[in-house]
Design an enzyme around this catalytic site. Structure first.
Site, PDB file in Angstrom:
ATOM      1  N   ASP A  11      -2.186   3.395   8.918  1.00 20.04           N
ATOM      2  CA  ASP A  11      -1.764   2.005   9.043  1.00 20.04           C
ATOM      3  C   ASP A  11      -2.629   1.157   8.104  1.00 20.04           C
ATOM      4  O   ASP A  11      -3.842   1.035   8.321  1.00 20.04           O
ATOM      5  CB  ASP A  11      -1.982   1.595  10.506  1.00 20.04           C
ATOM      6  N   ASP A 109       3.806  -0.442   5.094  1.00 20.08           N
ATOM      7  CA  ASP A 109       2.368  -0.325   5.363  1.00 20.08           C
ATOM      8  C   ASP A 109       2.015   0.750   6.379  1.00 20.08           C
ATOM      9  O   ASP A 109       0.924   0.734   6.941  1.00 20.08           O
ATOM     10  CB  ASP A 109       1.802  -1.675   5.816  1.00 20.08           C
ATOM     11  N   GLU A 110       2.932   1.695   6.608  1.00 21.11           N
ATOM     12  CA  GLU A 110       2.658   2.739   7.592  1.00 21.11           C
ATOM     13  C   GLU A 110       3.226   4.062   7.129  1.00 21.11           C
ATOM     14  O   GLU A 110       4.236   4.097   6.419  1.00 21.11           O
ATOM     15  CB  GLU A 110       3.337   2.425   8.928  1.00 21.11           C
TER      16      GLU A 110
END
Length: 344
Positions: A11, A109-110
DNA sequence: TCTGGGGTCCTAGGACCC
DNA sequence: TCTGGGGTCCTAGGACCC
């Protein structure tokens, strides 16, 4: 430690704000808030991401920008720059792909990572260092036996932390926490569970599955208990995600009342989506129009196409046919159009 | 906190058919 | 002609996530 399969969740920390700080180093340590067009006085806009300095002032994503301005008047407000975030995200994912892992990208973003290793912490440290060295971005990593555990563990020590949550640790670590700590239980479900006397993860894990099925449906009810037991999907795939469809919507700064203007917005969205479908080589099978009336009443109408197509004319016609099935007797706060693709 | 935009999946009810 | 039950498709809404 013995070699086994692990699931990691990576993350990126306050991703959009961190990308902005990389581009503007003088903003380091300042509260940085990304959202809307960057003007925090515009009503009906919300925070997309807040830097950790801004979070110390109580600012978080989803908060109205005007509230964020009140809480953090000295913050730097910036507009969302999606092309810049997409480029930064691609650089992170390219960095990760060089390792002998399975990478399942989960948004900008992950990512979930599948790896066979005897030391997942060492792997996590290696990945964090590679991402930081190559992109300047920090990330938090969770380690678990399945995606649910890894996803929750990644939140335990943010930013730049590494945490583990396994099936063995689950009852002690998660049992006392509120049901809302689970990935997939939001505000509404938390309230309904509390009405049943179920407050903690341990409560939910011990609940009667038939009663849950009665209250939440045949799929969702048992699934809630499954979450509370710490179970989750354990498969990680690097096969790219195939989108089911796309949509565009806009909230007007001031409500719209002119019927011709409403039709123009719907037409423009429909034709834009047709172009995007053609670019992706996907046929559209269904068109949905969304109208949010003042003060905040949302309705949808959809039209199924006789023939799957990327031709903008029938897609526009379907959108306008759906629009015609609304009773437009109140001011319009939001208009949206979505398309669903045929299976591929 | 007067509440974005872009997604996914599930549920319930009605139409329709046999 | 007072009305069953199952299956499937479609639509609208809701919940959740980032």
């Amino acid at each position: 430690m013995s070699t086994k399969d692990w699931i990691l969740h990576l993350d990126l920390d306050s991703f959009m704000a961190s990308v902005e700080i990389l581009r503007h180093p003088e903003l380091r340590d300042r509260p940085v808030i990304v959202g809307g067009n960057g003007d925090p006085t515009v009503p009906r806009t919300v925070v997309a991401t807040a830097s950790y300095a801004a979070r110390e002032h109580g600012v978080h994503s989803g908060m109205p920008m005007r509230t964020a301005l009140r809480k953090s008047p000295d913050a730097v407000f910036l507009p969302s720059d999606m092309p810049a975030y997409e480029a930064a995200s691609a650089q992170v994912m390219d960095t990760l792909r060089r390792f002998p892992i399975t990478l399942e990208i989960w948004g900008l973003d992950e990512a979930f990572i599948g790896a066979r290793t005897d030391d997942p912490f060492e792997l996590a440290r290696t990945l964090q260092k590679a991402v930081l060295d190559e992109t300047g971005l920090t990330c938090s990593i969770g380690i678990g036996d399945n995606k649910h555990q890894a996803k929750l563990a990644a939140q335990f020590q943010k930013p730049a932390g590494i945490s583990q949550l396994t099936s063995d640790q689950w009852p002690a670590v998660m049992g006392p926490r509120p049901t809302s700590a689970l990935w997939g239980i939001g505000a509404k479900t938390t309230t309904k569970l509390a009405d049943m006397g179920l407050h903690t993860v341990a409560d939910l894990a011990a609940a009667d599955p038939r009663e849950l099925a009665r209250r939440f449906g045949p799929t969702n009810g048992p699934w809630l208990r499954y979450l509370a037991l710490g179970k989750g999907e354990a498969g990680v795939t690097d096969t790219p995600w195939v989108p089911r469809g796309h949509s565009h919507e806009t909230t007007f700064t001031t409500d719209l009342t002119d019927a011709a203007a409403i039709r123009e917005h719907v037409t423009a969205f429909a034709r834009q989506l047709a172009g995007e479908a053609a670019d992706e080589g996907r046929d559209v099978i269904r068109v949905t129009v969304k109208v949010r009336f003042a003060p905040f009443i949302t309705q949808t109408r959809q039209t199924k196409l006789d023939t799957p197509t990327t031709d903008p004319d029938p897609i526009q016609a379907a959108a306008l046919a759906a629009l015609d099935r609304f009773t437009l007797d109140r001011a319009v706060r939001l208009l949206g159009v979505g398309v669903e693709y045929a299976n591929r």
